[in-house]
Design an enzyme around this catalytic site. Structure first.
Site, PDB file in Angstrom:
ATOM      1  N   ASP A   1       0.836  -1.194   0.000  1.00 15.97           N
ATOM      2  CA  ASP A   1       0.000   0.000   0.000  1.00 15.97           C
ATOM      3  C   ASP A   1       0.877   1.253   0.000  1.00 15.97           C
ATOM      4  O   ASP A   1       1.871   1.329   0.733  1.00 15.97           O
ATOM      5  CB  ASP A   1      -0.892  -0.030   1.248  1.00 15.97           C
ATOM      6  CG  ASP A   1      -1.789   1.183   1.365  1.00 15.97           C
ATOM      7  OD1 ASP A   1      -2.653   1.364   0.486  1.00 15.97           O
ATOM      8  OD2 ASP A   1      -1.623   1.944   2.341  1.00 15.97           O
TER       9      ASP A   1
ATOM     10  N   GLU B   1       1.604  -0.385  -5.013  1.00 12.94           N
ATOM     11  CA  GLU B   1       0.692   0.703  -5.336  1.00 12.94           C
ATOM     12  C   GLU B   1       1.605   1.912  -5.517  1.00 12.94           C
ATOM     13  O   GLU B   1       2.123   2.449  -4.532  1.00 12.94           O
ATOM     14  CB  GLU B   1      -0.309   0.942  -4.209  1.00 12.94           C
ATOM     15  CG  GLU B   1      -1.302   2.036  -4.537  1.00 12.94           C
ATOM     16  CD  GLU B   1      -2.258   2.325  -3.393  1.00 12.94           C
ATOM     17  OE1 GLU B   1      -3.453   2.548  -3.670  1.00 12.94           O
ATOM     18  OE2 GLU B   1      -1.816   2.348  -2.224  1.00 12.94           O
TER      19      GLU B   1
END
Length: 715
Positions: A357, A393
């Site tokens: 993330d 990401e």
């Protein structure tokens, strides 16, 4: 026996955390600026404190001690003393019970309470004040876990035959799913399995995933996370889990019996069916928030070491994540924590890789994002982690935070440009042909310059963050009122289209158009070069009623419904057919970027206009054209002399249009494999569905067709 009667010795500084040995338990905690560290030992319930012991020795900033004969069912926590000087970056407060960053399991709930804050919340100077309230009764406790004799988890079962060669990333089909959202309403599960790892391990759930055809599940965060106080005050919770507080511990709510083997058994069950397990991990920030957040772990242990603080005002946190703080991986001790955590999930818990993330934050150093940062270098040289799936990401909200295409060799990246381009193309936006072709081709413009391959691009249309596929074709605007933020949260621009009416519609024409559009995007996803990722529930037509930021909706908004109906079953069967089609044709996931034409070699990729002529510079520049054909051809890996081709005809126009088959030397016959047109729409072209010799076909508005051909003379 009382702990006061047990022998406490200096022990050893490594490994960090609570380590069981033949004579007891060794405890080791990093803190560079503490003046004292106290180990608080609790009974098996985590309620009653048995004793408090100062760790007797510090070695190179590691505080450590060994307790001989300590019962292995005990719990523990830390209290760390030192200066409380927020203006200098120090936030020590010995009144706060803190979690061990290396805790393997937590017991008990984190109860929102003023005692969690190291400062007096009502004080005029806020976090500059000091709070003496004790938080021990409102904190979960760390459970001692003995990992010495755990049995190994079986590797992913792989089928070695011509139709399913050994799995590589380019052959992967990723399925993003939420542990609770997937299992909470799944039929025939026990109450104990609903919402938990054991539910995913259930044979019926595993069989569903296997029958769908995906090769890897990507689980939303399963490391221990906490709900933000502002959500708890609104009677909501952090459902997605992007608010980590324990990098080693499985999330308590997903366990039945406080046993890490429940997670391991889930991994084993998926592996035995040939399915990899990827974890969505959050190392970029923690649940402690900004300077007014609670002291739960890192902040109270050594705030100045764990977090990136403003150089001129260390009272404040650098917030490149948008979540209040940013973890400082330029600190070698913090980097070791993350590396140890990753290795633990691979070597002990059995996972096959990670999706990071806000991964741009992990590569940040004082000068900004650096592809050669200490984090990336540490991964690259690690003999374990360099061999697992690594997916980024590739952005955060800080300066220069959008880094798509700039991650190291060996990494893949979520490709949001693919997502937005495919959405806009099928919506009918003008001037999308060149961009669509680049994304369909595997985004070589983003990745190939660094020697990376199509598998570097994780293609997706939808993910947990944003509209579901059904909502993407049903809503123009976000409808997030249930989040309590007046629908100001979530993405404002979704490149979505409601097909003529916002929300649920009984109009059969609108329903048919929505079905076509959903299938158009699914087909595009599964036929593009790169690695496709499917959002769990899209194959079932799951809707969140227009909520495009359902991070705090732990209810039927996000829980998948498994009630059967004809429309849902047809969507499921269509998705399964698409996945089988991709698995059948390895040329859809070619190892290298395809730059040749079918006139020059194999593999090849050729573009045509709807009239069947090759695309020219002029045709590519026609902004109002919303039609395109593409032929992908190549030899079978198992049969080098067998050359095949797939033809994809795309009509994103609002009108039905005629398409002419392109003329390709060696091909005289095409068979239709799959299409997205309404049932019965093929009345004018009956012959071609059986492989007839028709050369021109009418494609319904917003539809596509996929054909197959074998070159003449091929075996």
């Amino acid at each position: 026996m009382r702990l006061t009667k047990m022998l406490v010795t200096p022990g050893r500084p490594y490994p960090l955390g609570a380590s069981v040995d033949d004579s007891g338990v060794n405890f080791a905690l990093f803190s560079a600026h503490a003046t004292a560290v106290y180990l608080c030992v609790y009974d098996a319930s985590g309620v009653n404190e048995l004793a408090r012991v100062a760790l007797p020795r510090q070695s190179d900033h590691i505080w450590h001690g060994h307790i001989e004969g300590l019962a292995l069912d005990c719990c523990y926590g830390y209290r760390v003393d030192g200066p409380y000087q927020p203006e200098l970056g120090h936030r020590f407060n010995v009144n706060k019970l803190l979690l061990d960053p290396y805790a393997k399991l937590l017991l008990g709930e984190l109860v929102d309470h003023p005692s969690h804050y190291a400062y007096q919340q009502q004080h005029p100077d806020a976090d500059l004040s000091f709070c003496s309230l004790d938080s021990g009764d409102f904190m979960p406790k760390c459970k001692i876990v003995d990992t010495r004799n755990l049995s190994p988890i079986p590797a992913v079962a792989k089928e070695y035959d011509q139709t399913q060669p050994s799995l590589s990333l380019r052959r992967s089909i990723i399925y993003e799913m939420h542990v609770k959202g997937f299992t909470q309403l799944f039929p025939d599960l026990t109450e104990a399995e609903r919402g938990r790892f054991s539910g995913i391990a259930n044979a019926n759930v595993v069989q569903y995933i296997k029958n769908l055809g995906v090769t890897a599940v990507e689980l939303l965060p399963v490391q221990q996370f906490a709900s933000e106080p502002f959500l708890q005050q609104k009677q909501l919770s952090n459902y997605w889990g992007y608010n980590s507080i324990g990098f080693f511990a499985p999330h308590q709510a997903y366990l039945n019996n406080a046993d890490i083997n429940e997670f391991r058994q889930m991994v084993a069950a998926l592996h035995q069916s040939g399915i990899e397990v990827l974890l969505d991990v959050v190392y970029n920030h923690t649940a402690e928030g900004d300077c007014r957040g609670p002291s739960l772990c890192f902040r109270g242990i050594d705030n100045l070491s764990y977090y990136r603080l403003h150089p001129q005002q260390p009272r404040y946190y650098i917030n490149d994540t948008g979540c209040g703080n940013s973890v400082d991986l330029s600190n070698p001790h913090v980097l070791r924590l993350v590396m140890d955590s990753l290795r633990y999930w691979v070597e002990v818990m059995g996972v096959d890789g990670f999706r990071f993330d806000l991964a741009a934050t992990l590569g940040r150093e004082p000068q900004g994002f650096n592809v050669n940062s200490s984090f990336f270098d540490a991964i690259k040289q690690d003999p374990v982690l360099s061999q697992v799936r690594l997916i980024a990401e590739p952005w955060d909200i800080g300066p220069g935070g959008y880094q798509l295409g700039h991650f190291p060799m060996g990494w893949s990246e979520w490709n949001d440009r693919y997502r937005d381009t495919v959405r806009r193309f099928w919506r009918g936006d003008a001037g999308m042909l060149p961009e669509f072709a680049r994304r369909f081709h595997g985004s070589s413009d983003l990745f190939e310059h660094a020697g990376r391959r199509p598998s570097a691009s994780i293609n997706f249309i939808t993910s947990h963050d944003g509209f579901t596929l059904t909502d993407l074709v049903s809503y123009r605007q976000r409808h997030n009122d249930a989040n309590g933020e007046q629908s100001r949260d979530g993405h404002q621009e979704n490149f979505s289209d409601n097909c003529g009416m916002e929300g649920v519609s009984q109009d059969l024409h609108i329903q048919a158009l929505r079905t076509r559009q959903s299938r158009n995007m699914l087909t595009t996803l599964l036929l593009s070069q790169g690695v496709p990722m499917l959002l769990a529930g899209d194959e079932l037509g799951h809707s969140q009623q227009g909520n495009n930021n359902a991070y705090c909706q732990d209810n039927t908004t996000t829980w998948l419904s498994w009630q059967q109906d004809i429309q849902r079953d047809e969507q499921l069967q269509f998705t399964r057919r698409l996945i089988k089609l991709r698995q059948r044709f390895p040329l859809l996931c070619h190892r290298e970027y395809i730059h040749d034409s079918c006139t020059t070699g194999s593999p090849a990729l050729d573009w045509f206009c709807r009239q069947g002529s090759p695309m020219t510079k002029t045709l590519w520049s026609e902004a109002q054209t919303r039609t395109l054909s593409v032929v992908i051809s190549g030899e079978l890996e198992a049969q080098p002399q067998c050359r095949q081709a797939l033809l994809l005809m795309l009509n994103a126009d609002d009108e039905s249009l005629h398409f002419t088959l392109p003329t390709i030397s060696g091909i005289s016959h095409w068979d239709c494999l799959i299409h997205t047109q309404d049932s019965g729409f093929d009345s004018e072209t009956k012959g071609y569905f059986a492989g007839g010799a028709a050369k021109q076909f009418l494609l319904q508005s917003k539809s596509l067709m996929v054909f197959y051909a074998q070159f003449e003379g091929a075996n």
